[in-house]
Design a protein around this motif. Structure first.
Motif, PDB file in Angstrom:
ATOM      1  N   ALA A  97       6.672 -22.132   6.037  1.00  0.00           N
ATOM      2  CA  ALA A  97       5.670 -22.558   7.016  1.00  0.00           C
ATOM      3  C   ALA A  97       5.239 -21.377   7.869  1.00  0.00           C
ATOM      4  O   ALA A  97       4.043 -21.162   8.118  1.00  0.00           O
ATOM      5  CB  ALA A  97       6.238 -23.672   7.889  1.00  0.00           C
ATOM      6  N   VAL A  98       6.214 -20.587   8.320  1.00  0.00           N
ATOM      7  CA  VAL A  98       5.873 -19.427   9.144  1.00  0.00           C
ATOM      8  C   VAL A  98       4.994 -18.458   8.363  1.00  0.00           C
ATOM      9  O   VAL A  98       3.983 -17.946   8.868  1.00  0.00           O
ATOM     10  CB  VAL A  98       7.164 -18.726   9.622  1.00  0.00           C
ATOM     11  N   LEU A  99       5.369 -18.239   7.115  1.00  0.00           N
ATOM     12  CA  LEU A  99       4.597 -17.319   6.269  1.00  0.00           C
ATOM     13  C   LEU A  99       3.153 -17.779   6.149  1.00  0.00           C
ATOM     14  O   LEU A  99       2.207 -17.005   6.350  1.00  0.00           O
ATOM     15  CB  LEU A  99       5.219 -17.249   4.884  1.00  0.00           C
ATOM     16  N   VAL A 100       2.991 -19.076   5.831  1.00  0.00           N
ATOM     17  CA  VAL A 100       1.643 -19.611   5.636  1.00  0.00           C
ATOM     18  C   VAL A 100       0.853 -19.513   6.929  1.00  0.00           C
ATOM     19  O   VAL A 100      -0.324 -19.106   6.944  1.00  0.00           O
ATOM     20  CB  VAL A 100       1.716 -21.069   5.133  1.00  0.00           C
ATOM     21  N   GLY A 101       1.518 -19.868   8.044  1.00  0.00           N
ATOM     22  CA  GLY A 101       0.835 -19.786   9.334  1.00  0.00           C
ATOM     23  C   GLY A 101       0.370 -18.375   9.625  1.00  0.00           C
ATOM     24  O   GLY A 101      -0.777 -18.141  10.015  1.00  0.00           O
ATOM     25  N   ALA A 102       1.258 -17.414   9.394  1.00  0.00           N
ATOM     26  CA  ALA A 102       0.900 -16.023   9.654  1.00  0.00           C
ATOM     27  C   ALA A 102      -0.272 -15.607   8.778  1.00  0.00           C
ATOM     28  O   ALA A 102      -1.204 -14.923   9.239  1.00  0.00           O
ATOM     29  CB  ALA A 102       2.103 -15.122   9.388  1.00  0.00           C
ATOM     30  N   LEU A 103      -0.253 -16.058   7.539  1.00  0.00           N
ATOM     31  CA  LEU A 103      -1.343 -15.721   6.622  1.00  0.00           C
ATOM     32  C   LEU A 103      -2.667 -16.248   7.148  1.00  0.00           C
ATOM     33  O   LEU A 103      -3.677 -15.544   7.171  1.00  0.00           O
ATOM     34  CB  LEU A 103      -1.072 -16.325   5.245  1.00  0.00           C
TER      35      LEU A 103
END
Lengths: 241, 437
Positions: free
Chosen positions: B223-229
């Motif tokens: 989730a964090v990765l996707v959000g950062a993306l």
């Protein structure tokens, strides 16, 4: 110069009304002076300059106001959508000369680039001559275009032979075929490419000058309407399709 | 093996401009100002594309440094033994060195079996996979839950996966593998690499615990990765766009500078010449015509080749005649074909015809050359009174020999026609035998 009688074309009352469109003032002045001298020398006032314009937008205004018979049109012009002479032709769509015939365009260019020439022809110009053309030849060409005929320079004929694959031996089986030249049209184009005047072409092929004009007009029509890849690619290059 | 860094020759005791520098001691003539041949400083660091089972790193380094391949290999081995630096360097070089077609050493190129089309990746992969699996099977019971078993094995797996996947990176290689019928193989390799790496990461993360235990953490991380993306995407896109715009602008500026340089060298110089010679109208015409032609060919024809085609050859002939006599020739060429002796004869005959036309005929001189599958036809036409073949003896020789005779010797034909207003010379050549051109 073998056709010294510029009035040899169709019969038309009065001189041909001409608008000159070119972005170089020196060139416009030069053409006017040269043609005026040539006409004074021959004593026949074939054409009359009714206006001139240096760019696309002025040209469209002048042509709409003056309703000339023939527009001498430079291929490269500033203004408009950046397509030069093509924009002028598009902008004057439907404008008629005072005689009731459509305004006719004769492209006048220093450019040898096929895409420039083909683009302006496909936009509707009735012919193409280079700026190095002699004054008397230019008068003949203006007269011819005013009469609704087509004017091909040797170089344009060469382009046509290349573009339609005629130089490579492609020949249409029926004259109406748009994507290839008929055998007769190919002969006419070859002779024009060799530098023959229409009269000489007629003599060489044992046909009348009128028939030569018909063949050339038919080639012009094919040039404008054909969807051959070579032609559409050139037009695509100028973002016209 | 001599290195490229050996001095080009024995150092010469040459004093610059010395009185007897020409014969400095030796019997050989020595050119006092001769510089050593300008060599590219050293071969670029590229891996050879075509040979061997290894990635070619050692070969690349050896070529680049100009030392023997064997010594490079031993250096790598020694460095590897000394704490693994060699291995790291090797992998690093492998990842970052581009591949290219390198001229093979003559000794190795002579060996027919040693130059397969490409590396035997399949074999390498199978051996590698067997080694990895075998190692894992052998090591796991021994090491049990030790640190080595839970950290080193997955790390190794990740490394192998990354190498397998990254070896696809190179563009040329990608097109070679994915583009040409071997696409499945390329994708397989990529999938295998990614799979290995994922498995390694998974094992490393779970550390022997069950997957469900780390599931929540995994989800959170994703989730964090996707959000950062999502947050970063617009910035990245804008940066990318700016970069592209800057590149385009830079390219335009370069092109503009090129054009300015060309105009300065050609057109401005010619204009200056014309102003200086304004009293000589013939010279002015010739200069203007030559400049026009040069500019035209630069603008519309692209880079000019040598006389590799017939069309280029006849165009050059026409330009020559124009330059010689200052008479404009209207030349139209359609079609093309390779330049060969028959075409050369046609070009020479055409040159004679053009010379006749500009000497004896009147302007405009027009020439048309049609090169098609049925042969070549060339027409040269002038508008003068024409020259009578029989009444001009010296020309008769010229025309008979250099035009008619030449064309007949080459299987063609020539004809001179007198027209009402001028002369037309026709030249014909049959198509190239057996060649489809």
């Amino acid at each position: 110069m073998s056709s010294p009688t510029p009035t040899g074309g169709g019969v038309q009352s009065g001189p041909v009304r001409v608008v000159l469109v070119d972005d170089h003032r020196m060139f416009r002045t030069g053409v006017r002076a040269e043609l005026t001298d040539a006409m004074a020398a021959s004593g026949i006032p074939v054409c009359e300059f009714v206006g001139e314009a240096p760019d696309v937008d002025t040209a469209v205004q002048v042509i709409r106001a003056e309703q000339p018979d023939v527009v001498l049109l430079d291929v490269h012009l500033p203004g408009g959508n950046g397509n030069g002479g093509v924009d002028v032709i598009h902008g004057c769509f439907g404008v008629q000369a005072r005689s009731g015939a459509p305004v006719r365009f004769l492209a006048l260019s220093v450019s040898d680039a096929a895409e420039d020439v083909i683009a302006v022809i496909r936009a509707g110009a009735r012919g193409y001559v280079t700026k190095t053309i002699g004054a008397r030849d230019l008068i003949t060409a203006i007269r011819r275009v005013a009469d609704g005929d087509a004017v091909f320079s040797p170089r344009l004929a060469g382009f046509v032979l290349d573009a339609f694959g005629a130089a490579a031996g492609e020949i249409a089986e029926v004259d109406e075929e748009l994507d290839r030249l008929s055998a007769r049209e190919r002969e006419v184009m070859r002779l024009i490419a060799r530098g023959y005047q229409y009269k000489e072409v007629a003599k060489e092929l044992f046909i009348s000058v009128k028939t030569v004009e018909t063949h050339v007009s038919s080639v012009l029509r094919k040039l404008q309407l054909s969807s051959r890849h070579e032609l559409t690619a050139w037009a695509m290059g100028r973002r016209l399709l | 093996m001599p290195t490229p860094y050996e001095p080009a020759a024995h150092p010469r005791p040459v004093t610059d401009g010395g009185p007897d520098a020409g014969v400095a001691g030796s019997g050989l003539p020595v050119h006092p100002y001769e510089l050593p041949p300008a060599q590219p400083s050293r071969p670029p660091l590229v891996r050879s594309r075509s040979r061997g089972w290894t990635p070619g790193v050692c070969g690349a380094v050896a070529r680049h440094l100009g030392v023997s391949r064997r010594s490079v290999r031993w250096t790598f081995v020694l460095l590897t033994l000394a704490g693994g630096a060699g291995l790291a360097a090797y992998v690093f070089l492998w990842a970052l060195t581009p591949e290219a077609d390198v001229d093979a050493d003559p000794t190795q190129a002579a060996d027919p079996g040693a130059a397969p089309e490409r590396r035997q990746w399949g074999l390498v992969l199978v051996v590698g996979a067997v080694l990895v699996v075998g190692g894992a099977v052998l090591l796991t019971p021994v090491l049990g839950g030790g640190v080595i078993g839970t950290v080193l094995v997955p790390l190794f797996t990740i490394a192998v996966g990354a190498i397998v996947a990254w070896s696809n990176l190179d563009d040329a290689q990608r097109s070679r593998w994915l583009g040409s019928g071997e696409g499945r193989y390329g994708w397989l390799r990529m999938a295998l690499g990614v799979g290995l790496a994922m498995a390694g990461i998974l094992v490393l993360v779970t550390r022997g615990e069950s997957v469900s235990a780390v599931w929540d953490a995994l989800l959170a991380a994703i989730a964090v990765l996707v959000g950062a993306l999502i947050i970063a995407a617009p910035w990245a896109l804008r940066l990318w766009g700016d970069l592209r715009r800057e590149q385009v602008a830079a390219a335009r500026a370069t092109e503009r500078a090129d054009i300015a340089a060309h105009l300065h060298d050609s057109v401005l110089q010619t204009l200056a010449l014309i102003q200086r010679q304004s009293h000589d109208s013939a010279a002015v015409t010739r200069l203007a015509r030559a400049q026009e032609r040069e500019l035209r060919s630069w603008l519309y024809a692209g880079p000019q080749g040598s006389q590799s085609t017939l069309a280029a050859a006849v165009t050059e002939v026409a330009h020559d005649v124009e330059d010689l006599h200052g008479v404009a020739i209207d030349l139209v060429v359609t079609g093309d074909r390779p330049y060969e002796p028959h075409g050369a004869a046609l070009a020479q005959a055409m040159r004679e015809a053009l010379l006749n036309a500009v000497r004896h005929g009147g302007t405009p001189v027009t020439a048309y050359v049609e090169i098609g599958p049925t042969g070549v036809e060339a027409f040269v036409r002038d508008r003068g009174d024409g020259f009578d073949l029989d009444s001009v003896p010296e020309d008769r020789l010229g025309v008979r020999q250099s035009i008619l005779g030449r064309m007949e010797r080459h299987g063609g034909a020539a004809r001179v026609r007198r027209r009402d207003d001028g002369t037309e010379v026709e030249l014909r050549l049959p198509p190239i035998e057996g060649g489809t051109s």
